[in-house]
Design a protein around this motif. Sequence first.
Motif, PDB file in Angstrom:
ATOM      1  N   ASP A  60       0.825  -1.041  -0.116  1.00  0.00           N
ATOM      2  CA  ASP A  60       0.051   0.188   0.094  1.00  0.00           C
ATOM      3  C   ASP A  60       0.890   1.150  -0.017  1.00  0.00           C
ATOM      4  O   ASP A  60       1.234   1.775   1.022  1.00  0.00           O
ATOM      5  CB  ASP A  60      -1.028   0.026   1.253  1.00  0.00           C
ATOM      6  CG  ASP A  60      -1.988   1.178   1.090  1.00  0.00           C
ATOM      7  OD1 ASP A  60      -1.821   1.851   0.413  1.00  0.00           O
ATOM      8  OD2 ASP A  60      -2.900   1.341   1.928  1.00  0.00           O
ATOM      9  N   ASP A  62      -0.096   4.499  -1.160  1.00  0.00           N
ATOM     10  CA  ASP A  62      -0.977   5.439  -1.341  1.00  0.00           C
ATOM     11  C   ASP A  62      -2.095   5.212  -0.540  1.00  0.00           C
ATOM     12  O   ASP A  62      -3.089   4.669  -1.287  1.00  0.00           O
ATOM     13  CB  ASP A  62      -1.188   5.865  -2.633  1.00  0.00           C
ATOM     14  CG  ASP A  62      -1.833   7.201  -2.834  1.00  0.00           C
ATOM     15  OD1 ASP A  62      -2.204   7.756  -1.935  1.00  0.00           O
ATOM     16  OD2 ASP A  62      -2.126   7.785  -4.049  1.00  0.00           O
ATOM     17  N   VAL A  63      -2.272   5.673   0.543  1.00  0.00           N
ATOM     18  CA  VAL A  63      -3.547   5.685   1.422  1.00  0.00           C
ATOM     19  C   VAL A  63      -4.510   6.520   0.997  1.00  0.00           C
ATOM     20  O   VAL A  63      -5.852   6.452   1.351  1.00  0.00           O
ATOM     21  CB  VAL A  63      -3.246   5.841   2.877  1.00  0.00           C
ATOM     22  CG1 VAL A  63      -2.292   5.076   3.788  1.00  0.00           C
ATOM     23  CG2 VAL A  63      -2.913   7.718   3.070  1.00  0.00           C
ATOM     24  N   ASP A  66      -7.276   4.314  -0.377  1.00  0.00           N
ATOM     25  CA  ASP A  66      -7.815   3.435   0.408  1.00  0.00           C
ATOM     26  C   ASP A  66      -9.217   3.354   0.752  1.00  0.00           C
ATOM     27  O   ASP A  66      -9.590   3.495   1.936  1.00  0.00           O
ATOM     28  CB  ASP A  66      -6.902   3.289   1.716  1.00  0.00           C
ATOM     29  CG  ASP A  66      -5.841   2.681   1.281  1.00  0.00           C
ATOM     30  OD1 ASP A  66      -5.273   2.245   0.298  1.00  0.00           O
ATOM     31  OD2 ASP A  66      -5.054   2.773   2.578  1.00  0.00           O
ATOM     32  N   ASP A  81      -1.744  -1.035  -4.029  1.00  0.00           N
ATOM     33  CA  ASP A  81      -1.735  -0.109  -5.139  1.00  0.00           C
ATOM     34  C   ASP A  81      -0.302  -0.222  -5.948  1.00  0.00           C
ATOM     35  O   ASP A  81       0.606  -0.803  -5.558  1.00  0.00           O
ATOM     36  CB  ASP A  81      -2.158   1.268  -5.030  1.00  0.00           C
ATOM     37  CG  ASP A  81      -1.237   1.855  -3.724  1.00  0.00           C
ATOM     38  OD1 ASP A  81      -0.099   1.627  -3.739  1.00  0.00           O
ATOM     39  OD2 ASP A  81      -2.043   2.439  -2.678  1.00  0.00           O
TER      40      ASP A  81
HETATM   41 CA   LIG Z   1      -3.531   2.357  -1.184  1.00  0.00          CA
END
Ligand SMILES: [Ca+2]
Length: 609
Positions: A60, A62-63, A66, A81
């Motif tokens: 992950d 890039d939060v 999310d 991602d």
């Molecule tokens: Ca993400």
Amino acid sequence: MQLRHTPCVLTLTIAGVAALVPEAGCVQVPQDGQQPSLATHVQDWRDEVVYQLIVDRFADGDVNNDFDVEPGSLAQYQGGDWKGVEDNLDYLQTLGVTTLWISPIVQNVDSDADISGYHGYWQQDLTKLNAHFGDLAALRSMVATAHDRGMKIVLDIVCNHMGQVFFYDINKNGRPDDYVNGSNQPGDPIVQISEYDPPWEPGGVLSFSQEGTSGRAPILFFDDPSINRVVPQPGILGTAGAYHGFGHIENFDDVAQRTLGDFTGGLKDLATELPEVRATLVDAFARWVEQVDFDGYRIDTIKHVESDFWPVFAGNTRARLSGEGKNDFLMFGEAFDGDDQLVGSYTAPGMLDSVFYFPQHFSVFANVFENAYSPALAQGTDQIQALWDQKTTNYGTQPQPGGIGVAPYKALVNFIDNHDVPRFLFASNGDVAALRNALTLVFTEDGIPCVYYGTEQEFSGGNDPGNREVLWTTGFPTDGDTFTHIQKVAGLRKAYVALRHGDTKVVWSSSHVAQEDDAGIFAFERAGGDAGTGPYALVVLNTNDFKTSSTSNGSVVMQTSAPAGTTLVDVLDPAHATATVDSSGQLQVSVPAQAAKILVPQDQVVQGV
Ligand SMILES: [Ca+2]
Ligand SMILES: [Ca+2]
Ligand SMILES: [Ca+2]
């Protein structure tokens, strides 16, 4: 346009404005987020080490994307991602990986029956990206960064079906009903049928009224933007005529059902025989190659598409991409089947470059290696030889015209397990030694090695979705025993051309699985062929879990092709004593339980590997 250098070779054209000629040995690729120029990044696919990853599960990065994530619930999105992939290329290169096969990128139906489309196989719009994984700039950046490191990216695509994008309005009330009464034919028992996913009907799913059947059930597309369950795209894919409408496959051995029926999970079967559907699929996926510079396709569910689709799809894709500077574009298909003849049929002249070697998964990695922990279940290594002996019969023996330049039978994608079967450590009762030994075979046999993500961290999940674990919770350690074993065998494959390009000759196999001298032994040579004269390797595996075995049985000793007196060194463990081929070319080698030796002539040993 800013450019940077990579070690690959090709020419560069910039959007009709200028053509730059890169320095010899150098390649220029666009900076992050820009439209790439297509380029050929591969020389010989057998030199690649493929790593299969599910984007949602790998990393992950890039939060901000999310949304709809439910941590720990493996049937839902977890947040991985494309940025996460880009951020962890060091980890993959440390492992020895050179090619990533990433899960599908296009927009999916988000949710169906409380499961989400995190895996990517519920496609709804082939012209849009799945926003859970990032945007076009993020995808291009990941691929360009990988190319910059000499890595390649294979895109996973589906030609057979779309997600569950419509229902069959069997009772013609305009609404999707969970259950309606069945065919209503005289004499038929009353059965309850779902309009979302009705069973196979040979003449197509029928509607009915009080008076009886009344023609084909209308196909009505859903309109639920909240879960992206809307009319599929592009073009003809958004019309009822683009689908077969026969209901779901009940008998996978029936060719009509297998090719015309909806796939498990209510995934709607495309009318792939229609020229306009074929052209739409070729175009939709080629556009992503053009926009992102992918290096190949892994193609889902190929045995569910009529055979004459594949020469058209593969031929048109090759012609289009080749005209744009992309050659050696790998197309390998997935036929989830142990039938070697059926699986091989998709590599007939003009069809695919390769297939996922599923028959080997069943008859070798499941039957011989996974079962090794149980004396009652373990099977002999003669099964490996029996399967390999069929390669030139069942698989294409000539490179595909305009394809990767390697004959299909030499370019099969070898894998132990994947996202559709329980992981090796689940099926083998946690037999880590057997897993590492199986990996040794994958990295020394003819073809293209492929590792399912998480194998290096000894993941042990069972059936879907248990076998689709989140990787980042491990912290990406690079010092585990299985990680370092993959690193080792990948390094040996890279260092020794015989292991990549040599012809294969089995010199020992056995039906023995108990206490016999050679129980579990399998030995093969890699030499000659595309490796040229000289390079030689002899791989000896013992698949028995309980005892040291050797390449002899009674009075018979293994006969090699190596010249008499050749001294061989075990490059897998150089601490082992050397072995010398006797005056008649025979060699007796002992191998401990569930271990292997990779023997090369002393004068061919590459130092520092
Ligand atoms: Ca993400
Ligand atoms: Ca209805
Ligand atoms: Ca089909």
